[in-house]
Design an enzyme around this catalytic site. Structure first.
Site, short mmCIF file in Angstrom:
data_model
loop_
_atom_site.label_atom_id
_atom_site.label_comp_id
_atom_site.label_asym_id
_atom_site.label_seq_id
_atom_site.Cartn_x
_atom_site.Cartn_y
_atom_site.Cartn_z
CD GLU A 266 -48.70 -81.69 -10.47
OE1 GLU A 266 -47.72 -81.03 -10.84
OE2 GLU A 266 -48.70 -82.93 -10.37
CG ASP B 197 -46.38 -79.44 -13.18
OD1 ASP B 197 -46.08 -79.26 -11.99
OD2 ASP B 197 -46.37 -80.55 -13.73
CB ILE C 186 -41.83 -78.96 -9.29
CG1 ILE C 186 -41.48 -77.77 -8.39
CG2 ILE C 186 -40.59 -79.79 -9.59
CD1 ILE C 186 -40.77 -78.16 -7.08
CG ASP C 187 -43.62 -81.88 -15.62
OD1 ASP C 187 -44.46 -82.61 -15.06
OD2 ASP C 187 -43.13 -82.16 -16.73
CB THR D 229 -42.46 -83.76 -8.07
OG1 THR D 229 -43.25 -82.70 -8.61
CG2 THR D 229 -42.28 -83.51 -6.59
CG ASP E 71 -48.12 -83.38 -16.20
OD1 ASP E 71 -47.43 -82.91 -15.29
OD2 ASP E 71 -48.99 -84.26 -16.02
C1 IPD Z 1 -45.39 -86.05 -13.87
C2 IPD Z 1 -44.17 -86.12 -14.73
C3 IPD Z 1 -43.98 -87.54 -15.21
C4 IPD Z 1 -45.16 -88.01 -16.01
C5 IPD Z 1 -46.44 -87.84 -15.23
C6 IPD Z 1 -46.56 -86.42 -14.71
P1 IPD Z 1 -45.21 -84.22 -11.88
O1 IPD Z 1 -45.58 -84.72 -13.40
O2 IPD Z 1 -44.31 -85.26 -15.83
O3 IPD Z 1 -42.89 -87.65 -16.07
O4 IPD Z 1 -44.99 -89.36 -16.30
O5 IPD Z 1 -47.50 -88.11 -16.12
O6 IPD Z 1 -47.75 -86.31 -13.94
O7 IPD Z 1 -46.07 -85.00 -10.98
O8 IPD Z 1 -43.76 -84.47 -11.68
O9 IPD Z 1 -45.56 -82.77 -11.92
#
Ligand code: IPD
Length: 299
Positions: free
Chosen positions: A72, A92, A94-95, A97, A234
């Protein structure tokens, strides 16, 4: 040891490294300082996202120099990538964030390994709740490497109508009305009563991490995940975990293709509808000792 198991074992090492870092940041006093945002002010990145991804890439490159890596934060930094047939690690760091920054405990590192564009390993680790969701292709999905998923016996709560469904969806990071209105209106349709043209679902949840959303389906805690917007990092790992727990998903680009036809499932499509196991888990599968303990403690 098979190649896939070798990838899996190494993905666990990377996940544990990332998990420790996430925990350090989550409980530090400085996590909300030095925040940066990407294209949209609500799409955050922290020094932890960047540091974990940098180190994860280094670890993978040292161990598997010929493998490709999609991350990411590398993408955010402008790196060009494409999904090829080569073994590819999709990370990813940190999913969730925003959750990380607010200390809302749905935060994870997500690591998927693809071969020939199909997921073969998925590892999603939430170090705050100490939940490690894993899968290897064809070998089932597990919580904390011991408890086979789904945890909750799907035969005890077969979804008969949308009214019985717990739905998970997300608003994502964009805050312009063109992005948000269709999402709000889809959530409204999930929620509003059938006599008013909706599905009247029992509940709608936004947990803030697409990977962990899908893992809720895999463990049987929710029934449907729908989101417009997630990137491959994700969902890469969690979709394999869901598939190995008996669930399935379709993408907007190939609505007739299920994840079973993963060579045709479009991981880049960025609109995903996923459903937890609808078919009963085979009754001939013996319960593990841990499952018996868990079932007894819930009886
Ligand atoms: C996000 C989270 C969020 C989702 C977004 C993602 P990130 O990832 O998973 O819940 O709604 O589509 O991009 O930016 O926290 O790695």
């Amino acid at each position: 040891m098979s190649e896939v198991t070798e990838f899996y074992n190494f993905a666990l090492e990377v996940a544990h490294y990332g998990g420790n870092k996430i925990k350090e940041g989550y409980y530090s006093q400085t996590v909300s300082s030095n925040l940066q945002s990407k294209a949209d002010p609500c799409d955050l990145v922290t020094q932890y996202d960047q540091e974990i991804e940098r180190e994860a890439i280094k670890m993978i490159k040292d161990k598997f120099p010929s493998h490709r890596i999609i991350g990411e934060e590398s993408d955010a930094a402008g790196e060009k990538w494409s999904l090829t047939d080569d073994p590819t690690w999709i990370i990813d760091p940190i999913d969730g964030t925003s959750n990380f920054v607010h200390r809302f405990p749905f935060v994870c590192i997500s690591i998927g390994v693809f071969v020939k564009k199909k997921p073969v390993v998925g590892v999603v680790f939430n170090p705050i709740l100490n939940e490690l969701f894993t899968a290897q292709v064809g070998k089932g999905a597990y919580l904390n490497q011991k408890q086979r998923l789904p945890i909750f016996d799907p035969t005890s709560a077969v979804v008969k109508s949308p009214r019985d469904c717990m739905v998970i969806s997300e608003f994502g990071g964009l805050r312009d009305s063109a992005s948000l209105l269709p999402k709000s209106s889809s959530m409204y349709k999930f929620a509003v009563a059938a006599q008013e043209g909706g599905l009247g679902c029992r509940g709608i949840r936004c947990l803030g991490s697409a990977a962990l959303d899908l893992c809720q389906l895999a463990q049987g805690s929710a029934d449907v995940y729908w989101e417009a917007g997630p990137y491959i990092w994700d969902i890469a790992a969690a979709l394999l975990i869901l598939k190995e727990s008996g669930g399935f998903a379709i993408s907007s680009a190939s609505p007739n293709m299920t994840l079973d036809q993963a060579h045709k499932f479009d991981f880049l499509a960025r609109t995903v509808l996923a459903v937890r196991s609808l078919a009963p888990v085979p009754s001939d599968r013996p319960r593990s000792q841990q499952e018996n303990i868990a079932a007894d403690s819930h009886a």
